[in-house]
Design an enzyme around this catalytic site. Structure first.
Site, short mmCIF file in Angstrom:
data_model
loop_
_atom_site.label_atom_id
_atom_site.label_comp_id
_atom_site.label_asym_id
_atom_site.label_seq_id
_atom_site.Cartn_x
_atom_site.Cartn_y
_atom_site.Cartn_z
N ALA A 138 0.96 -1.28 0.09
CA ALA A 138 0.07 0.11 0.04
C ALA A 138 0.79 1.34 0.14
CB ALA A 138 -0.84 -0.16 1.07
N LYS A 189 -0.29 -17.43 -1.30
CA LYS A 189 0.94 -16.97 -1.00
C LYS A 189 0.87 -16.40 0.54
CE LYS A 189 -0.38 -12.46 -1.38
NZ LYS A 189 0.17 -11.33 -0.33
N THR A 246 5.88 -11.11 -1.15
CA THR A 246 5.40 -11.31 0.20
C THR A 246 6.34 -12.10 1.03
OG1 THR A 246 3.18 -11.17 -0.84
CG2 THR A 246 3.38 -12.10 1.52
N ARG A 253 2.62 -8.24 6.08
CA ARG A 253 1.99 -8.39 7.37
C ARG A 253 2.03 -10.01 7.56
NH1 ARG A 253 -3.19 -4.52 7.18
NH2 ARG A 253 -3.17 -5.23 5.24
#
Length: 328
Positions: A138, A189, A246, A253
């Site tokens: 983001a 994922k 990721t 996160r």
């Protein structure tokens, strides 16, 4: 179809970033936020508490009126996967026929085993389900850093129109008709990113991380094929691309959640208030894998750690002592 007015539902970090993207593309944007404190902050300070330091474009209207937000040419659903059913059911009576509803959550619904596009099709049958997914943070997107993602819809021209409507010189959406493949890449994922975070948190080294990411991708492909995904999609931005991103940085996160687990924190405290979709997806993924007899040892180990049925060290040992076999 011209998609000039776009509503973004969800004022978290990703929703705020996507609202910025749509405004940057020259669209008329409404950002809906349900949470009162964040809605007020978005309206008064022009900043989401989930994305501090990013000023919302002046042209973006902020609202808590869901019915009003439904009056748009296209709607981006930027809410957690497990909240998708609730939001779509409230939204459905107010939308026009053939409105694209674009799910931006990466997960699978508990209990029903439904993907986000299936929830949209069930609850809003006159809408056009679509999905947006890919390697994107983001903060990067909101700051205008170069990003490429995938937009998928069963109707190819609609997917292309959505891509044109939200694309800009810093945000490049590729379009696809493989809804299932894009959804599977995004959901799977997140679980594998938790595993990679555990490896990093345990200090097991770069070699272990590379091996885990590679073998994790093999699981993703096996699962995707079993559920009808196209290989080209799984090896593209929303599959391999998102997995690489990721599984490589604490900015994710899910990865940072895994790091906390690897350092000895318990699953109930490791998220530190941040949403890690992979923690919700892991048990559902395993249930669905069993239905199709898909072998997913890494995902199974993550699910066992999350359920506190196995310690991190036991999970690592279970993977390293599996029978020798040919690669594939």
């Amino acid at each position: 179809m011209t998609l000039q007015t776009i509503s973004v539902l969800g004022g978290g970090a990703w929703g705020t970033a996507l609202a910025q993207i749509c405004a940057r593309a020259g669209r008329n944007v409404t950002l809906w936020e349900q949470e009162p404190d964040n809605a007020e902050r978005l309206e008064r300070q022009r900043e989401s508490r989930f994305l501090p330091g990013v000023q919302l474009a002046d042209s973006i209207a902020v609202t808590r009126d869901l019915a009003g937000a439904a009056r748009a040419d296209a709607i981006l659903l930027v809410v957690p996967a497990q909240a998708m059913r609730s939001v779509v059911s409230r939204l459905a009576p107010s939308i026009a026929t053939r409105t694209p509803l674009i799910a931006c959550a990466k997960g699978i619904e508990h209990g029903t085993h439904k993907f986000m596009s299936e929830i949209i099709a069930e609850l809003a049958p006159k809408a056009m389900p679509a999905i947006l997914s890919g390697p994107s943070f983001a903060a990067d997107v909101a700051s205008g850093l170069p990003t490429a993602v995938t937009v998928a819809a069963a109707d190819g021209p609609i997917a292309e129109e959505i891509a044109r409507a939200i694309g800009s010189n810093s945000f490049r959406p590729y379009h696809s008709t493989d809804l299932r493949g894009v959804e599977i890449g995004g959901a799977t994922k997140n679980v594998l990113a938790i595993a990679c975070g555990i490896v990093a948190g345990r200090g097991l080294g770069a070699s272990a991380s590379a091996a885990l990411t590679t073998r994790g991708f093999a699981e993703l492909v096996r699962f995707g094929k079993a559920y009808g995904a196209q290989l080209e999609t799984l090896t593209g931005l929303s599959g391999l691309g998102d997995l690489i991103l990721t599984c490589s940085t604490p900015q994710s996160r899910n990865y940072s959640f895994g790091m906390a687990l690897g350092k000895g924190e318990r699953p109930g405290t490791a998220a530190h208030g941040k949403l890690a979709e992979g923690a919700f997806t892991a048990p559902v993924l395993l249930e669905m894998a069993r239905v199709k007899n898909v072998e997913m040892p890494i995902s199974a180990a993550v699910a066992a750690v999350l359920a506190e049925q196995m310690s991190v060290d036991e999970a690592i040992e279970s993977l390293m002592t599996r029978p020798f076999r040919a690669e594939g």
